[in-house]
Structure formats: structure tokens, C-alpha cells
Design a protein around this motif. Structure first.
Motif, short mmCIF file in Angstrom:
data_model
loop_
_atom_site.label_atom_id
_atom_site.label_comp_id
_atom_site.label_asym_id
_atom_site.label_seq_id
_atom_site.Cartn_x
_atom_site.Cartn_y
_atom_site.Cartn_z
N ALA A 288 18.33 17.27 17.34
CA ALA A 288 19.72 17.23 16.93
C ALA A 288 19.88 16.12 15.91
CB ALA A 288 20.61 16.96 18.15
N VAL A 289 20.72 16.36 14.92
CA VAL A 289 21.01 15.32 13.92
C VAL A 289 22.53 15.28 13.73
CG1 VAL A 289 20.53 14.42 11.63
CG2 VAL A 289 18.87 15.93 12.74
N ARG A 290 23.12 14.08 13.84
CA ARG A 290 24.56 13.93 13.65
C ARG A 290 24.94 14.21 12.19
NH1 ARG A 290 26.72 14.15 18.58
NH2 ARG A 290 25.78 12.68 20.02
N PRO A 291 26.07 14.83 11.95
CA PRO A 291 26.48 15.17 10.57
C PRO A 291 26.53 13.95 9.65
CG PRO A 291 27.91 16.26 12.15
CD PRO A 291 27.02 15.35 12.95
N GLU A 292 26.92 12.77 10.22
CA GLU A 292 27.08 11.60 9.34
C GLU A 292 25.73 10.97 8.99
OE1 GLU A 292 28.14 11.90 12.42
OE2 GLU A 292 27.96 10.06 13.59
N TRP A 293 24.64 11.44 9.62
CA TRP A 293 23.32 10.90 9.30
C TRP A 293 22.61 11.76 8.26
CZ3 TRP A 293 21.97 9.89 15.13
CH2 TRP A 293 22.77 8.84 15.59
N LEU A 294 23.26 12.85 7.87
CA LEU A 294 22.68 13.72 6.84
C LEU A 294 23.23 13.30 5.48
CD1 LEU A 294 23.13 17.23 8.51
CD2 LEU A 294 21.01 15.94 8.29
N ASP A 295 22.37 13.42 4.45
CA ASP A 295 22.84 13.21 3.08
C ASP A 295 22.81 14.55 2.37
OD1 ASP A 295 23.31 10.46 3.03
OD2 ASP A 295 21.16 10.04 2.88
N LEU A 296 23.79 14.74 1.49
CA LEU A 296 23.80 15.95 0.67
C LEU A 296 23.49 15.53 -0.76
CD1 LEU A 296 24.28 18.97 0.77
CD2 LEU A 296 26.70 18.55 0.37
N LEU A 297 22.38 16.04 -1.30
CA LEU A 297 21.92 15.60 -2.63
C LEU A 297 21.85 16.79 -3.57
CD1 LEU A 297 18.94 13.47 -1.25
CD2 LEU A 297 21.22 12.61 -1.88
N ARG A 298 21.71 16.47 -4.89
CA ARG A 298 21.61 17.53 -5.90
C ARG A 298 20.34 18.34 -5.68
NH1 ARG A 298 25.50 17.76 -8.36
NH2 ARG A 298 26.89 16.02 -8.73
N ALA A 299 20.41 19.62 -6.05
CA ALA A 299 19.25 20.50 -5.89
C ALA A 299 18.05 19.92 -6.62
CB ALA A 299 19.57 21.89 -6.43
N GLY A 300 16.89 19.99 -6.01
CA GLY A 300 15.68 19.51 -6.65
C GLY A 300 15.31 18.09 -6.29
N THR A 301 16.24 17.31 -5.75
CA THR A 301 15.94 15.93 -5.40
C THR A 301 14.98 15.91 -4.21
OG1 THR A 301 18.29 15.67 -5.77
CG2 THR A 301 17.07 13.69 -5.19
N ARG A 302 14.03 14.97 -4.22
CA ARG A 302 13.10 14.85 -3.10
C ARG A 302 12.93 13.38 -2.74
NH1 ARG A 302 13.87 19.28 -2.16
NH2 ARG A 302 12.52 21.10 -1.96
N PRO A 303 13.87 12.78 -2.01
CA PRO A 303 13.72 11.35 -1.69
C PRO A 303 12.49 11.11 -0.82
CG PRO A 303 15.55 12.31 -0.48
CD PRO A 303 15.03 13.38 -1.38
N ARG A 352 31.21 22.39 -4.56
CA ARG A 352 32.06 23.58 -4.49
C ARG A 352 31.27 24.66 -3.77
NH1 ARG A 352 34.83 20.46 -5.17
NH2 ARG A 352 36.12 19.73 -6.88
N ARG A 353 32.00 25.61 -3.22
CA ARG A 353 31.36 26.75 -2.57
C ARG A 353 30.37 27.43 -3.52
NH1 ARG A 353 32.64 30.55 1.46
NH2 ARG A 353 31.76 32.58 0.93
N GLY A 354 29.15 27.68 -3.01
CA GLY A 354 28.13 28.36 -3.83
C GLY A 354 27.18 27.40 -4.53
N ASP A 355 27.50 26.07 -4.56
CA ASP A 355 26.59 25.11 -5.19
C ASP A 355 25.29 25.05 -4.41
OD1 ASP A 355 28.54 24.58 -6.95
OD2 ASP A 355 29.07 22.59 -6.17
N ALA A 356 24.19 24.83 -5.13
CA ALA A 356 22.90 24.61 -4.48
C ALA A 356 22.71 23.11 -4.30
CB ALA A 356 21.77 25.19 -5.31
N GLY A 357 22.10 22.72 -3.18
CA GLY A 357 21.90 21.29 -2.93
C GLY A 357 20.71 21.07 -2.02
N VAL A 358 20.58 19.82 -1.55
CA VAL A 358 19.50 19.46 -0.64
C VAL A 358 20.08 18.62 0.49
CG1 VAL A 358 17.47 17.98 -0.39
CG2 VAL A 358 17.64 19.56 -2.32
N VAL A 359 19.75 19.00 1.71
CA VAL A 359 20.14 18.18 2.86
C VAL A 359 18.97 17.28 3.19
CG1 VAL A 359 20.69 18.20 5.30
CG2 VAL A 359 21.69 19.92 3.80
N ALA A 360 19.23 15.96 3.32
CA ALA A 360 18.13 15.02 3.58
C ALA A 360 18.50 14.08 4.72
CB ALA A 360 17.81 14.24 2.32
N TRP A 361 17.51 13.70 5.51
CA TRP A 361 17.75 12.70 6.55
C TRP A 361 16.46 11.99 6.91
CZ3 TRP A 361 16.99 17.79 7.60
CH2 TRP A 361 16.13 18.12 8.68
N LEU A 362 16.59 10.80 7.48
CA LEU A 362 15.43 10.02 7.85
C LEU A 362 14.83 10.57 9.15
CD1 LEU A 362 16.90 6.49 7.17
CD2 LEU A 362 15.07 7.61 5.86
#
Lengths: 372, 294
Positions: A288-303, A352-362
Motif C-alpha cells: 500500500a502507498v499513501r496518495p501523499e507519498w506519490l509524486d506525479l511527474l512529466r511523461a518520460g521522467t525517470r528519477p 488535465r484529463r488525458g495527459d500522460a505522466g509518471v507516478v513515482a515513489w520511494l
């Protein structure tokens, strides 16, 4: 006086059935002196029965374990022999008695000298911030919900109990007053040194006030711990879902790399979870991961060093303090990302709805759940 | 047609007072016609001289009211009060525990309440006659006791004060149980639990919480038994063999066999006034007790 290590309340393998239904199933816990202890759970989880077992309205089953108060087994003791106090859900003020006579009721039953009763009643009303001169002679029907609440509290506290039981006492009053009463209860608990046992279905209330919380589910204790332990390290999916919000991912443990486990979502990408004693290779794992511990980043980013999942934005929900971005990750799971609101009028969120992104977390923000 | 109805409804809608009266008037008319008018006629009779062959003659007299205060009638009056009071007390002592148990009997409640009101399905007269068969010298009680050899000759049950009291209590008991049950049934159980946590043992809990909170039902029950008992005549007539005269019997006799309508009317009004006085005093005392809270 006994040493303060002595728990004030002990439940030892306690069970209680009503007919075939087990309301409380083999639960054990201890409550320490002066603690603010909450029993939290959805309706029907057994929390009220647990409190009633403690108060003496219910008795454990035959060979249904032991309830101890201050070290003494009280299984068969009636409530009037237990010398604890209770605040009821609907306050249970005696409608035929004035405020002062409601508060005096317990003192009269305990044969307190008449002269002392008057003073202690005034003291108790002061304590809950009801002016005795204004309220003492009023009848319960002439009081507002919040005032009744305070009278019920005064009636319980005037007996100077070592334990105070509270059965969802704030359920019937409005939000603002409820917040105020939460802080007041907490401060009474700290000032008077009375052990509070608080039953509620409101997770926020439990987190706000408690020293420790027992989360109950299906007649058992799902988890017992401090608010931080419960929130940040839930042991089961039930606890993760019931307290706060959570996103769930599942997969198969593949291999161990530098003290972390790599988990593969069925046929999709891999993510890393902290090493956990119970994980073995090939095992199904749920996190389980809490919503506030997730980051939403631009598509293609790989931290570096973070878990990443590609996603598509589904919806943006404005909540005030935070903004929830609902996204869909590869494989179809819905994930909620909480973003701090920094002012939508001046610095609007770019999603916006339909945007592509990346969900990231530690990886260390993954909570490995015991059930899968 | 529809237009008329709608206009009438619209007219009522804008006149709340008229709406209230249109609901009340049938009942009020009924009571005026069949209660108040006869009452006024009786009151007028009570102030007129007695007619030779029943009825009244023109004139005005207070003689009938004076006559009621003769020793013999006062004796009947005080006995009636005593009997009614005793009957009320017995009904209360028998009825309260029954109401209490029924109010706590969960799913059996409706069945038990049904059994309590079951006797009303037959007329009171029939049930009183049934009691004669039970209590007379050759009745069920005596024959069983004789068969068992517990007695050698029948004991007198019928036509004793005991028989009258038994009949009255039997007849009025449901009127005591019903209102007490109603007030106990809606008693919030958490109040009893609160009392227990506050240290009240069962006896203290009863006196301090259960009883005070069922007081409205108790008072209603007492009035519902006491007042009809005061006016009863059938029971003392049939089970007391007219030896134990009550005010009800006196009034009935005056109207029937004695043909002294004015005196019967006067007696009725005096009893009515006394009942009114008793009830008002009772309610006053009760209210004051409730205000004081102790």
C-alpha cells in the motif's frame, strides 16, 4: 498504590458470542495508566461489545478469557461494582433530573456526604466549562447537544474515576464543536491523569486524540499501535483502507537486490519494496502507498532510485488543502496522487484529463501488507 | 364539481383556523349532543322537586343535595372511595410487575399485550357472570376444595366484599397495565445502564430512574382504574349481592326502582365534583413533585 507499570485494563483472550455470532473473537490487549486508548472500527466490528465487556454490561463467554481491571479479574462483576465512569453515545442524561442532580447521582449512590456533593458538582461543572450558576438548575431538555455532552462528561468525571469509558460521545454534535471537544477531551486526559478508553468509527478522531489505537475488524483486533504506526505502517489492507486512503499494488517477489525486494506486477514493470522478513522469492506481495507519498511527474521522467509507473490522468479533484489527481497506470489500476494545493488561481496544476505522466515513489514508502 | 371542491380546499388552505374547526366539529357536535346536553338536563333535574311517579315537577329546591349529606349516604360514599382506592392499589401492585416484564420481553411483547387485552373481546357482564360460576357455593373453587377434602362444607366467597374486590380488580387490571407498559416500553435502556455505571444497584436504580420515568403511565393507570371503579355498580350488584352498596348502585337505584331522578342526579353531581377535586389535587401534587425533582 501499585507500580505504574501495572496495566489498568487487561483483556486476555476474551471472546463474546451472541447466539452463533462472535461479537468479540479472542482478543487480547492492555491499556496503560493515563493513556488515551481508542478502539476504532466500522459498525459491527465488535468495538462497542468490547467497551461493554469492560463496563460490565456484557460478560465474556464461559472460558471466554479474562477481563482484568487494575489486576483484578472482573468477568462476573456488575457495572456498579467496577467503579469506572462512562459517557454514553446519546449522553443518557436522566430527563427527570436537573443538571446538578444528574451530576450528583453517582456521588449519592456512593454515599458521599451531602456537604461535599454540592462542592464537587460545582467543581465538575466548572471543569467542563458549564457555569454552575447558569446551568445547575436546568433540565436536560433545555440544553443544546453540546451542553448535554458536557453534562454527561461532568457526571462521569465528578466520581474521579481511574478509567473513563467513552462510547462515540461526539457522534451527534456538529463538526466545529466536535473538533473543539476533541482537543478538550485530550487536554482533560492529560491534566487529570485519567485513563480514557474511547470507542469511535471516525479514524480522524482517533488519530487526533489517541496515544494508541486498536483497530478492530470482524470481531478481532486488526492492529494495535500509535497513530503514526497505524497510519504509516498498516499491517493489513483493511487497516490501510480504513485509516486514511491508500493505493494498492500487487505482484510477485522476484529477487533481492541490496536489501530490497524486486516485485514484478504481472507481466508489467518491476518495482522495489523494502526488505521484509516475511517475503520469500516467488511469493505474492501486496503493498500500500499513501496518495501523499506519490509524486506525479512529466511523461518520460525517470528519477533515480524511485519506483516509477507510466500513467494517464483521469480526473482532477479539488479538495481545498490538497488536490487529488486520479490516474490510470499500465494494467488498468486506478491510483490516487495527492498534491499539495499551492493556489489554483495563481499557480494552477498543469494536469488535465488525458495527459500522460509518471507516478513515482520511494521504495521505503511502500507498506508491505501481511494479507495478499 | 371538481371546481367547487378545489375552491373549498383553497379556501380552507388559507384559513388555518377554519381548517382546525372543520376537523374538530364532528367530534365536538357529538359530545355536545350526547354528553353536555344530557349532563345539563341532569343538573337541572337535580335542582327540581321529585315527581310523584318519577320524573320531576316544576320548581327549585336544594333538598336533594342536602339529603345526600345524611349519614347513610355518606357511609356509602366513604365506602365507595375506600373500595376504589383499595382496588386501584391492588391493580397497581399486580399490574406494574406485569407491565415491567412485558416491556422487557422482546419479541413476545405483542403476544403478551394481546393476551392482556383479550378479555375485552367479551362483555364485562358475561365475564362477571362467569365469576359467579367460579365463586358460588357449588362453583369450581368450592367443589375442587371439597373434592380435595380441604374443606368440609362450602366457604362463602360469592356475595362478600372479597368477591366484589376480586371482580373489580379483574375488570380494571388491563387499564392499569396498558399505560404503565406504554411508559416502560419507551424507557431508554441506556438510562438504566448509566444508572448502573454510576453505582446504582438494582433497587436504587428502580426507585431513582425506572419508577420516576414511568410515573406518567402510573398516574394515567391509577386514574383509569380509580374513576371507573368509583362509578361501578355492576360488580357490586352481581358479586356483592347488593349487600355492599356503592355510589353507582345508589344512583342506579334512584333512577330505576326508587324513581327518584332528582336525588340520583344530585348524587351523580356530588360524586363528579369529588372525582374532579381528587384528580386535580393529585395532578397538582404530582406536578409539584416533578418540578422539585425529588
Amino acid at each position: 498504590m501499585n507500580s505504574s507499570d501495572q496495566p489498568v485494563v487487561q483483556f486476555i483472550n476474551v471472546s463474546k458470542s451472541f447466539g452463533d455470532a462472535k461479537a468479540v473473537n479472542n482478543i487480547s490487549f492492555e491499556i496503560r495508566t493515563g493513556e488515551f486508548f481508542s478502539i476504532l472500527g466500522p459498525s459491527g466490528c465488535g468495538k462497542t461489545t468490547t467497551l461493554r465487556l469492560l463496563a460490565g454490561f456484557e460478560q465474556p463467554d464461559e472460558d471466554g478469557g479474562e477481563v482484568r481491571l487494575l489486576g483484578e479479574v472482573v468477568n462476573r462483576k456488575r457495572p456498579y461494582e467496577r467503579r469506572l465512569s462512562m459517557v454514553f453515545q446519546n449522553y443518557a442524561l436522566f430527563p427527570h433530573l436537573s443538571v446538578e442532580r444528574n451530576v450528583a447521582f453517582g456521588l449519592e449512590q456512593r454515599k458521599t456526604p451531602k456537604k461535599e456533593i454540592g462542592n464537587r458538582v460545582r467543581g465538575a461543572l466548572d471543569l467542563v466549562r458549564l457555569a454552575p450558576d447558569t446551568f445547575a438548575r436546568r433540565m436536560p431538555a433545555q440544553l443544546s447537544g453540546g451542553q448535554r455532552q458536557r453534562v454527561a462528561l461532568a457526571r462521569a468525571l465528578v466520581l474521579e474515576p481511574s478509567i473513563l469509558l467513552l462510547d462515540e460521545p461526539l457522534g451527534a454534535i456538529d463538526l466545529k464543536l466536535r473538533k473543539e471537544m476533541q482537543l478538550e477531551l485530550k487536554s482533560l486526559n492529560q491534566r487529570l491523569g485519567i485513563t480514557f478508553v474511547y470507542v469511535t468509527h471516525d479514524q480522524e478522531e482517533a488519530l487526533t486524540m489517541s496515544d494508541r489505537i486498536a483497530v478492530m475488524d470482524n470481531a478481532r483486533i486488526a492492529q494495535l499501535g500509535s497513530p503514526a504506526e497505524i497510519y504509516e505502517n498498516p499491517r493489513t489492507a483493511f487497516v490501510a483502507k480504513f485509516i486514511g486512503e491508500s493505493n494498492f499494488f500487487r505482484g510477485k517477489a522476484v529477487r533481492q537486490v541490496d536489501g530490497a525486494w524486486e516485485v514484478e506486477r504481472s507481466g508489467l514493470e518491476r518495482f522495489r519494496v523494502p526488505s521484509h522478513a516475511k517475503i520469500v522469492a516467488g511469493q505474492e506481495v501486496q503493498i500500500a502507498v499513501r496518495p501523499e507519498w506519490l509524486d506525479l511527474l512529466r511523461a518520460g521522467t525517470r528519477p533515480a532510485g524511485e519506483n516509477v509507473l507510466d500513467c494517464e490522468v483521469q480526473n482532477v479533484i479539488y479538495l481545498g488543502e490538497t488536490i487529488h489527481v486520479l490516474v490510470r497506470v499500465a494494467g488498468g489500476d486506478e491510483v490516487t496522487v495527492a498534491v499539495r494545493n499551492e493556489g489554483q488561481l495563481l499557480k494552477p496544476l498543469p494536469w488535465r484529463r488525458g495527459d500522460a505522466g509518471v507516478v513515482a515513489w520511494l521504495p521505503e514508502d511502500c507498506q508491505v501488507l501481511e494479507d495478499t | 364539481m371538481a371546481g367547487v371542491r378545489e375552491r373549498a380546499l383553497a379556501w380552507l388552505y388559507h384559513r388555518p383556523t377554519a381548517k382546525v374547526w372543520s376537523l374538530l366539529s364532528p367530534g365536538i357536535l357529538w359530545l355536545l349532543l350526547f354528553f353536555l346536553v344530557p349532563l345539563l338536563i341532569m343538573f337541572a333535574y337535580s335542582l327540581m322537586p321529585r315527581g310523584t311517579y318519577g320524573g320531576v315537577e316544576a320548581g327549585f329546591t336544594l333538598e336533594h343535595y342536602r339529603r345526600f349529606f345524611e349519614k347513610i349516604y355518606l357511609a356509602i360514599l366513604s365506602r365507595t372511595f375506600f373500595v376504589s382506592l383499595l382496588c386501584t392499589t391492588i391493580c397497581l401492585l399486580l399490574g406494574y410487575p406485569v407491565a415491567y416484564v412485558i416491556a422487557r420481553s422482546g419479541k413476545w411483547k405483542s403476544l403478551l399485550m394481546f393476551l392482556v387485552v383479550l378479555p375485552f373481546w367479551t362483555s364485562f357482564l358475561v365475564r362477571t357472570f362467569a365469576m359467579i360460576f367460579l365463586m358460588r357455593d357449588t362453583g369450581l373453587i368450592n367443589s375442587v376444595l371439597l373434592k380435595l377434602g380441604l374443606i368440609s362444607h362450602p366457604i362463602a366467597i360469592l356475595y362478600t366484599p372479597f368477591a366484589v374486590m376480586t371482580g373489580l380488580v379483574y375488570g380494571f387490571l388491563p387499564f392499569m397495565i396498558l399505560p404503565i407498559y406504554a411508559s416502560l416500553e419507551k424507557l431508554d435502556l441506556s438510562l438504566l445502564e448509566a444508572a448502573e455505571v454510576l453505582g446504582a444497584r438494582p433497587v436504587a436504580r428502580f426507585w431513582r430512574v425506572t419508577l420516576p420515568l414511568s410515573l406518567p403511565g402510573l398516574v394515567a393507570g391509577c386514574l383509569l382504574v380509580f374513576i371507573p371503579a368509583l362509578g361501578s355498580f355492576l360488580t357490586s350488584d352481581l358479586l356483592g349481592g347488593a349487600k355492599e352498596m356503592m355510589i353507582g348502585n345508589l344512583v342506579q337505584n334512584q333512577f330505576a326502582s326508587a324513581r327518584n331522578w332528582p336525588f340520583g342526579s344530585a348524587a351523580s353531581f356530588i360524586v363528579m365534583a369529588l372525582v374532579l377535586l381528587a384528580v386535580v389535587t393529585y395532578l397538582r401534587v404530582k406536578d409539584r413533585a416533578a418540578d422539585g425533582g425529588r
